[in-house]
Scaffold this motif. Sequence first.
Motif, PDB file in Angstrom:
ATOM      1  N   ALA A  92       1.897  10.691  39.526  1.00  0.00           N
ATOM      2  CA  ALA A  92       1.322   9.506  40.156  1.00  0.00           C
ATOM      3  C   ALA A  92       1.165   8.385  39.130  1.00  0.00           C
ATOM      4  O   ALA A  92       1.454   7.217  39.406  1.00  0.00           O
ATOM      5  CB  ALA A  92      -0.027   9.841  40.792  1.00  0.00           C
ATOM      6  N   TYR A  93       0.738   8.741  37.912  1.00  0.00           N
ATOM      7  CA  TYR A  93       0.586   7.740  36.856  1.00  0.00           C
ATOM      8  C   TYR A  93       1.941   7.166  36.432  1.00  0.00           C
ATOM      9  O   TYR A  93       2.075   5.975  36.168  1.00  0.00           O
ATOM     10  CB  TYR A  93      -0.130   8.337  35.642  1.00  0.00           C
ATOM     11  CG  TYR A  93      -1.632   8.181  35.720  1.00  0.00           C
ATOM     12  CD1 TYR A  93      -2.222   6.945  35.498  1.00  0.00           C
ATOM     13  CD2 TYR A  93      -2.450   9.268  36.021  1.00  0.00           C
ATOM     14  CE1 TYR A  93      -3.597   6.791  35.583  1.00  0.00           C
ATOM     15  CE2 TYR A  93      -3.818   9.125  36.104  1.00  0.00           C
ATOM     16  CZ  TYR A  93      -4.391   7.880  35.886  1.00  0.00           C
ATOM     17  OH  TYR A  93      -5.748   7.730  35.981  1.00  0.00           O
ATOM     18  N   ILE A  94       2.950   8.015  36.368  1.00  0.00           N
ATOM     19  CA  ILE A  94       4.277   7.520  35.985  1.00  0.00           C
ATOM     20  C   ILE A  94       4.788   6.530  37.024  1.00  0.00           C
ATOM     21  O   ILE A  94       5.333   5.484  36.700  1.00  0.00           O
ATOM     22  CB  ILE A  94       5.264   8.704  35.837  1.00  0.00           C
ATOM     23  CG1 ILE A  94       4.926   9.488  34.568  1.00  0.00           C
ATOM     24  CG2 ILE A  94       6.712   8.212  35.794  1.00  0.00           C
ATOM     25  CD1 ILE A  94       5.735  10.739  34.395  1.00  0.00           C
ATOM     26  N   ILE A  95       4.568   6.835  38.307  1.00  0.00           N
ATOM     27  CA  ILE A  95       5.076   5.958  39.360  1.00  0.00           C
ATOM     28  C   ILE A  95       4.380   4.603  39.330  1.00  0.00           C
ATOM     29  O   ILE A  95       5.019   3.562  39.407  1.00  0.00           O
ATOM     30  CB  ILE A  95       4.890   6.630  40.744  1.00  0.00           C
ATOM     31  CG1 ILE A  95       5.773   7.878  40.843  1.00  0.00           C
ATOM     32  CG2 ILE A  95       5.245   5.644  41.864  1.00  0.00           C
ATOM     33  CD1 ILE A  95       5.582   8.664  42.110  1.00  0.00           C
ATOM     34  N   LEU A  96       3.057   4.607  39.186  1.00  0.00           N
ATOM     35  CA  LEU A  96       2.320   3.365  39.361  1.00  0.00           C
ATOM     36  C   LEU A  96       1.744   2.787  38.068  1.00  0.00           C
ATOM     37  O   LEU A  96       1.259   1.645  38.050  1.00  0.00           O
ATOM     38  CB  LEU A  96       1.179   3.583  40.374  1.00  0.00           C
ATOM     39  CG  LEU A  96       0.821   2.387  41.265  1.00  0.00           C
ATOM     40  CD1 LEU A  96       2.036   1.874  42.004  1.00  0.00           C
ATOM     41  CD2 LEU A  96      -0.252   2.800  42.253  1.00  0.00           C
ATOM     42  N   GLU A  97       1.800   3.543  36.998  1.00  0.00           N
ATOM     43  CA  GLU A  97       1.360   3.068  35.679  1.00  0.00           C
ATOM     44  C   GLU A  97      -0.020   2.430  35.674  1.00  0.00           C
ATOM     45  O   GLU A  97      -0.197   1.303  35.228  1.00  0.00           O
ATOM     46  CB  GLU A  97       2.378   2.069  35.118  1.00  0.00           C
ATOM     47  CG  GLU A  97       3.683   2.725  34.762  1.00  0.00           C
ATOM     48  CD  GLU A  97       4.681   1.704  34.282  1.00  0.00           C
ATOM     49  OE1 GLU A  97       4.502   0.510  34.602  1.00  0.00           O
ATOM     50  OE2 GLU A  97       5.626   2.093  33.590  1.00  0.00           O
ATOM     51  N   ASP A  98      -0.996   3.142  36.142  1.00  0.00           N
ATOM     52  CA  ASP A  98      -2.378   2.688  36.069  1.00  0.00           C
ATOM     53  C   ASP A  98      -2.591   1.297  36.664  1.00  0.00           C
ATOM     54  O   ASP A  98      -3.347   0.477  36.142  1.00  0.00           O
ATOM     55  CB  ASP A  98      -2.872   2.723  34.613  1.00  0.00           C
ATOM     56  CG  ASP A  98      -4.397   2.861  34.578  1.00  0.00           C
ATOM     57  OD1 ASP A  98      -4.975   3.152  35.654  1.00  0.00           O
ATOM     58  OD2 ASP A  98      -4.988   2.689  33.509  1.00  0.00           O
TER      59      ASP A  98
END
Lengths: 334, 505
Positions: A153-159
Amino acid sequence: MEQKKQTYQPRTLETNLPFSWKRLFFQWEWMLLLILVAVLLLGSYVSPYFLNYPSLRDGTMVFLDKALIVFPMAMIMIMRDIDISVGSTVALSSVVMATLYTSAGLPMEVAIIACLATGAICGLINGLLIVKFKELSAVIVTLGTMILYRGIAYIILEDQAAGGFPEWFGFFGWGYVFGIPFLLIVFAALALLFGIVLHKTTFGRKVFAIGNNPTASRFSGIKVDKVKVIVFMLAGLLAAVTAIFLTSRMGSTRPNIATMYELDIIAMAALGGVSTAGGKGRVLGVVIAVFIIGYLQYGLGLINLPSQMFLIIVGALLILSVAIPKLGGMMKRK
Amino acid sequence: MTYEYVLEMKGISKAFPGVKALNDMQFQLKKGEIHALMGENGAGKSTFIKIITGVHQPTEGEMLLLGEKVSFQNPKQAQQQGIAAIYQHVTSYPDLSVTENIFMNHEIRHQVWKTLNWREMHKQARQLLRELGSSLDPKAQMNTLSVAQQQIVEIAKAISTKAKIIIMDEPTAALTARESEELYRITEKLRDEGTSIIFISHRFEDMYRLASRVTVLRDSNYIGTWDVEDISNEKLIVAMVGREINQIFPDKKTSAGDTVLEVKNLSKLGEFDDISFSIRSGEILGMTGLVGAGRTEVCQAIFGINTFDKGEILLSGSSIRNKNPQAAMNNGIGYLAEDRLDQGLLVDWSIEKNITLANLSDLSSFTWIHRDKEKRQAKEFGEKVHIKATSIFDSVNSLSGGNQQKVAVAKLLTKDLKVILLDEPTKGVDIGAKAAIYEIVQQLAEVGYAVLFVSSEMPEILGMSDRILVMKEGRVAADFVNRGITQEMILEAAMGEEQVQEKSG
């Protein structure tokens, strides 16, 4: 010799239980109801805003989205397993949905379907890992996927946050049908559905059988692995449904949503009487426990108690709920 | 102080709430004697051992060790007084080394540093093992050893604690014939060195071979002690079961029909090899052999729990391969598991839900379970096998071993089966329930089931079977028609000739 041969008196087995007050009232659900009433009374005592319908209704919405996952979680715990990756699954499904809509420009309907599919696949992976690697416990497997799903999820949306959904999407989080919140209707429908499946159908019977004795279940012709995979998939799917409601209510999503959801959900199931040793539990108790924990959280929020206080109370309740049946057993033995 | 007996028990009783587990036990153990202790399962042998080893405290009576009155509050005290026990299922630490197992709780330490003196312990371990005629590596991990080797380690441990009394609880049950022979040799050596041994076994040959005296327990009561030379097989059986054994088998009135199950050249590497047999409808095929001969493995391969490498299973002439138990049951093959508590039943559940568990699809429409149908079926099949209980809602936990087994049988009967594989159906049940189970098995054959009856107990194999299949080390050693067959003939096939001759000679 002949007269010594054993002859059996024909024995009949009773098929009706006589009515018993003790059986009717000696149930964990009554205890839970008492606790719920206590929580409501306490809440209205400490804050005049507690039992006021609009605020109670909005307070209910806050905890009811994660409570959707409590039903498959109860099934998982009945089978002696656990799934601590559900919070991460909520986040991943939500992020996939938001990204497909905002960045990929797909229609929202497609994004919603992708969200559900993501959740189901996450659950499927959990289930397959658990049945294929029997030497790994479910805690370890789902601890791994909990970190993994959150990481993706973090890789997709980058915080970052993603939002700007179409207006109709807000219906899930804020919509009413005949004055009743849509989420509450979905919760009630799921409670009924899972209650029937768990307590009235062959599938539910198999879930309880597996929790009671997995080996004997397999020897009795139950496809244990298949049942387990299905239930874990259900948990993933319901996590995705939660993602839809949660994202709708917040209007946008981030990779860090639904953190620690798994703990609340497990606490709800355990307080509701789902045995931590497996094989026991009822949907009715779980439903009452959802409201106990939810209103406790809401009430403490109203009087501005720090959230750590809530953790202490839920922890104490949990230990109590596990200890009380044991205490009963100990007293019986004496 | 002088004493006549190393260990003497006078009127020892042990009561648990609601049950008398041992009643007025008398026992005398001489120095350097091998004393056999026999009795059916549940006769009170384990309670007796647990009292000697300090696990349980007797409610009545007194225990004399070397002529002095003792009462052990815990196992450690018994150990310090020189009492050691070796169990069939070795209770060692599987992940630790041989040396660590031998010196567990009485480690040797450096004089000065007080750290563990591994060199000395390995040296002494090797020495102890050599005295027992074993060349095991003291550094080997325990779980890499065979059961027999593990037992030798346990014996070495007993010697290292300077045990005066060693209790051996069914030590030969999991051993091959050759390994048993090795154990006999070691046991006799210990006896000659002055150790007293209490030897518990179901095998008569163990007793005849080793013991000088035998004490029999039955239904928690002390029955008597005899010199082994003076007692006959028949007398001993009567002492153990309270009546003559041939009365409990039902009369045979079956005529076998067509071949139902045919197993051809079934093989699995390391488990069983080239197994072939067939069972006809209405026929009871007895299957026996020592524990570990591959009987359970064959049954489970047929039932779809285990796989097999080669061979074929034919049902009424057509080849089948069961992927899982469900497929096997749908094909008409049922299996009564040997370990009924772990594999056969859900003990916390009611009789009703246990009986119907394998047959839920017939009791439901669109997966909705019809409770009234379910209750009716539970009642019907529960009564068919004469379960002694008040209602179908009684939990299986509350039943005796025999009645639990009847619940497991009833569950099989709900399915439309042609073949029933019974794996040690009378294990751990009392004699009355045994007779009831024999009766049920006989009835199953009469109504046309093909029955495979697996058992280690010779009398019931001889009393029940139409034909007898003897397994030895994963192979079929003999296939007898049960006419004029004796226990000796079966033993001979199961163990190999040389050992039997030794015993009868």
